[in-house]
Design a protein around this motif. Structure first.
Motif, PDB file in Angstrom:
ATOM      1  N   SER A 160       7.775   0.738   5.362  1.00  0.00           N
ATOM      2  CA  SER A 160       7.297   1.172   6.680  1.00  0.00           C
ATOM      3  C   SER A 160       6.598   0.019   7.391  1.00  0.00           C
ATOM      4  N   CYS A 161       6.307   0.251   8.668  1.00  0.00           N
ATOM      5  CA  CYS A 161       5.549  -0.695   9.488  1.00  0.00           C
ATOM      6  C   CYS A 161       4.346   0.005  10.099  1.00  0.00           C
ATOM      7  N   PHE A 162       3.331  -0.767  10.391  1.00  0.00           N
ATOM      8  CA  PHE A 162       2.275  -0.366  11.297  1.00  0.00           C
ATOM      9  C   PHE A 162       1.896  -1.595  12.096  1.00  0.00           C
ATOM     10  N   GLU A 163       2.135  -1.547  13.406  1.00  0.00           N
ATOM     11  CA  GLU A 163       1.921  -2.713  14.262  1.00  0.00           C
ATOM     12  C   GLU A 163       2.642  -3.912  13.638  1.00  0.00           C
ATOM     13  N   ASN A 164       1.946  -5.002  13.351  1.00  0.00           N
ATOM     14  CA  ASN A 164       2.654  -6.181  12.821  1.00  0.00           C
ATOM     15  C   ASN A 164       2.496  -6.325  11.302  1.00  0.00           C
ATOM     16  N   THR A 165       2.329  -5.183  10.609  1.00  0.00           N
ATOM     17  CA  THR A 165       2.245  -5.218   9.152  1.00  0.00           C
ATOM     18  C   THR A 165       3.389  -4.420   8.533  1.00  0.00           C
ATOM     19  N   LEU A 166       3.784  -4.805   7.330  1.00  0.00           N
ATOM     20  CA  LEU A 166       4.713  -4.033   6.522  1.00  0.00           C
ATOM     21  C   LEU A 166       3.892  -3.268   5.492  1.00  0.00           C
ATOM     22  N   ARG A 167       4.264  -1.996   5.263  1.00  0.00           N
ATOM     23  CA  ARG A 167       3.469  -1.146   4.391  1.00  0.00           C
ATOM     24  C   ARG A 167       4.364  -0.226   3.577  1.00  0.00           C
ATOM     25  N   CYS A 168       3.765   0.356   2.546  1.00  0.00           N
ATOM     26  CA  CYS A 168       4.420   1.401   1.745  1.00  0.00           C
ATOM     27  C   CYS A 168       5.803   0.969   1.270  1.00  0.00           C
ATOM     28  N   LEU A 169       5.883  -0.211   0.678  1.00  0.00           N
ATOM     29  CA  LEU A 169       7.136  -0.698   0.104  1.00  0.00           C
ATOM     30  C   LEU A 169       7.282  -0.140  -1.308  1.00  0.00           C
ATOM     31  N   ALA A 170       8.408   0.471  -1.599  1.00  0.00           N
ATOM     32  CA  ALA A 170       8.611   1.038  -2.938  1.00  0.00           C
ATOM     33  C   ALA A 170      10.094   1.122  -3.253  1.00  0.00           C
ATOM     34  N   VAL A 171      10.420   0.838  -4.507  1.00  0.00           N
ATOM     35  CA  VAL A 171      11.788   0.982  -5.022  1.00  0.00           C
ATOM     36  C   VAL A 171      11.706   1.846  -6.270  1.00  0.00           C
ATOM     37  N   SER A 172      12.592   2.810  -6.380  1.00  0.00           N
ATOM     38  CA  SER A 172      12.623   3.669  -7.559  1.00  0.00           C
ATOM     39  C   SER A 172      12.735   2.822  -8.824  1.00  0.00           C
ATOM     40  N   SER A 173      11.960   3.183  -9.833  1.00  0.00           N
ATOM     41  CA  SER A 173      11.972   2.417 -11.091  1.00  0.00           C
ATOM     42  C   SER A 173      13.372   2.362 -11.704  1.00  0.00           C
ATOM     43  N   ARG A 174      14.211   3.340 -11.406  1.00  0.00           N
ATOM     44  CA  ARG A 174      15.580   3.359 -11.954  1.00  0.00           C
ATOM     45  C   ARG A 174      16.500   2.363 -11.262  1.00  0.00           C
ATOM     46  N   HIS A 175      16.052   1.809 -10.137  1.00  0.00           N
ATOM     47  CA  HIS A 175      16.934   0.921  -9.363  1.00  0.00           C
ATOM     48  C   HIS A 175      16.295  -0.445  -9.095  1.00  0.00           C
ATOM     49  N   GLN A 176      15.224  -0.744  -9.792  1.00  0.00           N
ATOM     50  CA  GLN A 176      14.610  -2.053  -9.590  1.00  0.00           C
ATOM     51  C   GLN A 176      15.501  -3.140 -10.196  1.00  0.00           C
ATOM     52  N   GLY A 177      15.479  -4.296  -9.566  1.00  0.00           N
ATOM     53  CA  GLY A 177      16.356  -5.384 -10.000  1.00  0.00           C
ATOM     54  C   GLY A 177      17.714  -5.374  -9.328  1.00  0.00           C
TER      55      GLY A 177
END
Length: 346
Positions: free
Chosen positions: A51-68
């Motif tokens: 997600s974004c808020f103004e000029n920041t990136l936030r709430c970055l997440a990848v499912s543990s089953r699909h990391q890498g």
């Protein structure tokens, strides 16, 4: 497979999947978001989000089953393009320490960190060093050099009292005004009222904080466990950044206002008082100024303006601040305050 990064509306059913994925990865949904996207698998399950808020990136997440699988790269690239499309090219993010290496590989550079908590990063290699270089141009020598950091929302006699005391006790005072927009009073107005309010103090130098000193209204708390942890971590990050600024300007002490009725400010000041001596810096906590038996408070002033009661708080304001809100120049800001629904946190 997983070809498209899709926008996710906060009102859509898919947004429930965003909350679930964040929770699965130990992250709470941030309260300040203005755009969210995600990648779904062939069964329609959300497997990556950001997600974004103004000029920041936030709430970055990848499912543990699909990391890498390179999904974080795709989310960050999409958000970067989205930000560019709306004119934001200087980007910032806050991430868990365990994710910092991945994000550095995607072109983000560390500004400061709180060990075992978070890392504050930006997408310009020399962004913070350039900011410090600009500050260095204002450096003045002296035996006693101090700093004050304030939101000044708006600038009151209480703020003036804090700056006056610092100016009396030091040869130079560097006064930082938080630059982030976080309420109905725009930064340019807050800065203007500060500059006018200290114009007679020749040893005070006013600075914008840029994006490097973080407002409590925009500090990300979504991967911290509770409110006390949020406050302590923000204070620690603030000090990690401030320590570098202090070295640039030769600052030896920082002045902060006491807040006997706010547990949040008490915690913040407590962390500063404990941590700054270990950094070779002094923390000076100054009792709040009172008028007519009441502590002067910017939130009280905002509420009075909202209610059309400016005269009731005139004794809390320097003449320059009162003149702005009472005159034609401040009419637009007064109207914004009257329309605001949340005046406590801003």
């Amino acid at each position: 497979m997983y070809e498209t990064v899709e926008a996710i509306s906060p009102r859509s059913r898919d947004h429930k999947q965003v909350e679930a994925l964040l929770h699965q990865e130990g992250i709470r949904l941030d309260g300040n978001l203005d755009y969210t996207c995600g990648i779904f698998d062939d069964e329609g399950e959300l497997i990556a989000t950001g997600s974004c808020f103004e000029n920041t990136l936030r709430c970055l997440a990848v499912s543990s089953r699909h990391q890498g699988e390179g999904l974080l790269n795709r989310i960050v690239s999409h958000l970067t393009d989205y930000q560019a499309a709306r004119g934001n090219f200087r980007l910032f993010l806050y991430t868990k320490v365990t994710s910092a290496k991945f994000l550095s590989d995607l072109g983000y550079y560390e500004i400061a960190r709180v060990p075992e908590k978070l890392v504050f990063m930006e997408n310009r290699r020399s962004g913070f060093s350039d900011y410090c270089a600009r500050l260095a141009e204002t450096r003045r020598e002296g035996d006693r050099i101090a700093a004050v950091v304030m939101n000044a929302n708006p600038f009151t006699r209480g703020h003036r009292h804090l700056v006056e005391q610092a100016a009396r006790e030091n040869d130079v005072v560097h006064l930082f005004v938080l630059s982030q927009e976080a309420g109905p009073i725009p930064f340019r107005v807050r800065k203007q009222l500060v500059v006018e309010g200290v114009a007679d103090l020749p040893n005070v130098i006013c600075h914008d904080s840029d994006a490097y000193i973080i407002s409590s209204a925009t500090f990300p708390s979504y991967f911290l466990k509770d409110e006390e942890d949020v406050v302590r971590t923000q204070a620690a990050l603030d000090l990690a950044v401030f320590g570098k600024i202090a070295g640039t300007l030769g600052i030896q002490r920082r002045y902060v206002g006491e807040e006997p009725t706010s547990r949040t400010t008490q915690l913040y000041n407590e962390v500063m008082a404990q941590t700054m001596p270990r950094m070779g810096l002094e923390c000076r906590i100054i009792p709040r100024l009172e008028t007519q038996g009441k502590v002067i408070s910017a939130s009280t002033v905002r509420q009075a303006i909202h209610d059309g009661q400016l005269e009731a708080v005139r004794s809390m304001l320097p003449e320059s601040t009162y003149r702005y809100f009472a005159g034609a120049e401040g009419a637009r800001t007064v109207e914004a305050l009257r329309q605001a629904t949340d005046l406590i946190h801003h």
